[in-house]
Design an enzyme around this catalytic site. Structure first.
Site, short mmCIF file in Angstrom:
data_model
loop_
_atom_site.label_atom_id
_atom_site.label_comp_id
_atom_site.label_asym_id
_atom_site.label_seq_id
_atom_site.Cartn_x
_atom_site.Cartn_y
_atom_site.Cartn_z
N ASN A 13 73.47 23.60 -59.51
CA ASN A 13 74.20 24.15 -60.63
C ASN A 13 73.63 23.47 -61.89
OD1 ASN A 13 75.89 21.93 -59.40
ND2 ASN A 13 76.51 21.72 -61.38
N LEU A 16 67.45 19.59 -61.51
CA LEU A 16 66.27 20.00 -60.67
C LEU A 16 66.50 20.99 -59.88
CD1 LEU A 16 63.26 19.34 -59.53
CD2 LEU A 16 64.41 17.87 -57.97
N ARG A 36 79.12 21.88 -55.33
CA ARG A 36 80.32 21.16 -54.92
C ARG A 36 81.37 21.77 -56.02
NH1 ARG A 36 79.92 14.88 -55.38
NH2 ARG A 36 78.56 15.36 -57.01
N VAL A 62 77.90 19.16 -49.12
CA VAL A 62 76.87 18.64 -47.98
C VAL A 62 77.48 17.74 -46.92
CG1 VAL A 62 75.02 19.50 -49.17
CG2 VAL A 62 75.46 17.07 -49.30
N SER A 146 61.13 11.68 -52.08
CA SER A 146 60.74 10.95 -53.22
C SER A 146 59.73 10.17 -52.86
CB SER A 146 62.00 10.08 -54.04
OG SER A 146 61.29 9.06 -54.92
N TYR A 168 68.98 3.53 -52.12
CA TYR A 168 68.47 4.91 -52.34
C TYR A 168 67.26 5.24 -51.48
CZ TYR A 168 66.32 9.00 -54.79
OH TYR A 168 65.60 10.00 -54.90
N ASP A 204 70.32 14.17 -65.31
CA ASP A 204 71.45 13.06 -65.29
C ASP A 204 71.30 12.03 -64.33
OD1 ASP A 204 72.86 14.81 -67.31
OD2 ASP A 204 74.15 15.80 -65.89
#
Length: 244
Positions: A13, A16, A36, A62, A146, A168, A204
């Protein structure tokens, strides 16, 4: 069953994911916009329609088995199969100054949450969508990873991989490993699955630091539209293959 190819992009939405969806829509795919928040997904679909793309919203969390199952059922009703799956949805977890996540002070609940979205979420969605992908003549799966997930680069003191992000970054290493195992399992089926690094993207997610999302989406779109017999089980950025 529809003759038009359908692509599901999770977390589509905004940012990326939206640009990947827009790029595939411009190529003639019917885009399933995974979101979501259904209202935000509908807003994205409206924008895609205004740009000439065919799209529909798929409410999708998810981290929820039920949500993922319902998403697969919705896509089946819409077209009977799935041709492209882009696992884009992801989170970083809370960070300190400079995006740092200190491994010596990590909250395990944060680690669990990031793994649940970035790894378990990909497995959950992929396995739910596989029956639909198997109905496609040229199914493709792209996992948005990444370069911070490259253990080779992380361990090389001469490579600048940015701050230590101990929650992460390992999830992307885990995702890369999962991608390889899917490729091995699906060898010979015609399903091509690869990991894509879009680089630092101004969304964001990054506090608007990095390059435009439309530019960053190109590597995922390329992997989503590989010809039959193309690579599988590999890790790419704009420049080519990234070391594991």
């Amino acid at each position: 069953m529809s003759d038009k190819q359908t692509a599901l992009v999770t977390g589509a939405n905004k940012g990326l994911g939206y640009e990947i969806a827009a790029g595939l829509g411009a190529l003639g795919y019917r885009v399933a916009v995974g979101a979501r928040d259904k209202a935000r997904g509908e807003a994205a679909v409206k924008t895609l329609y205004a740009a000439g793309a065919d799209a529909f919203v798929v409410p999708l969390d998810v981290t929820s088995d039920r949500s993922v199952t319902e998403a697969a059922e919705l896509i089946e009703r819409q077209g009977g199969r799935l041709d492209v799956l882009v696992n884009n949805a992801g989170i970083s977890g809370p960070t300190g100054p400079g995006w740092a996540q200190d491994p010596t002070t990590l909250d395990l609940d944060v680690v669990r949450a990031v793994v649940d979205t970035n790894v378990y979420g990909v497995i959950r969605v992929t396995n739910a969508m596989l029956p639909l992908l198997r109905r496609s003549a040229s199914p493709r799966i792209v996992n948005i990873s990444s370069s911070v997930g490259s253990v080779t680069w992380q361990a090389d003191p001469d490579v600048n991989v940015g701050p230590i992000m101990a929650a992460y970054s390992p999830t992307k290493s885990y995702l890369n490993a999962v991608t390889v195992h899917y490729a091995r399992q699906l060898a010979g089926t015609g399903i091509l699955i690869n990991a894509a690094c879009p680089g630092l993207v101004a969304t964001d997610f990054t506090g608007r630091q990095g390059r435009p999302a439309r530019e960053a989406a190109a590597v995922a779109i390329r992997l989503a539209t590989l010809p039959d017999g193309g690579p599988t089980g590999s890790f790419y950025n704009d420049d080519g293959v990234i070391p594991w």
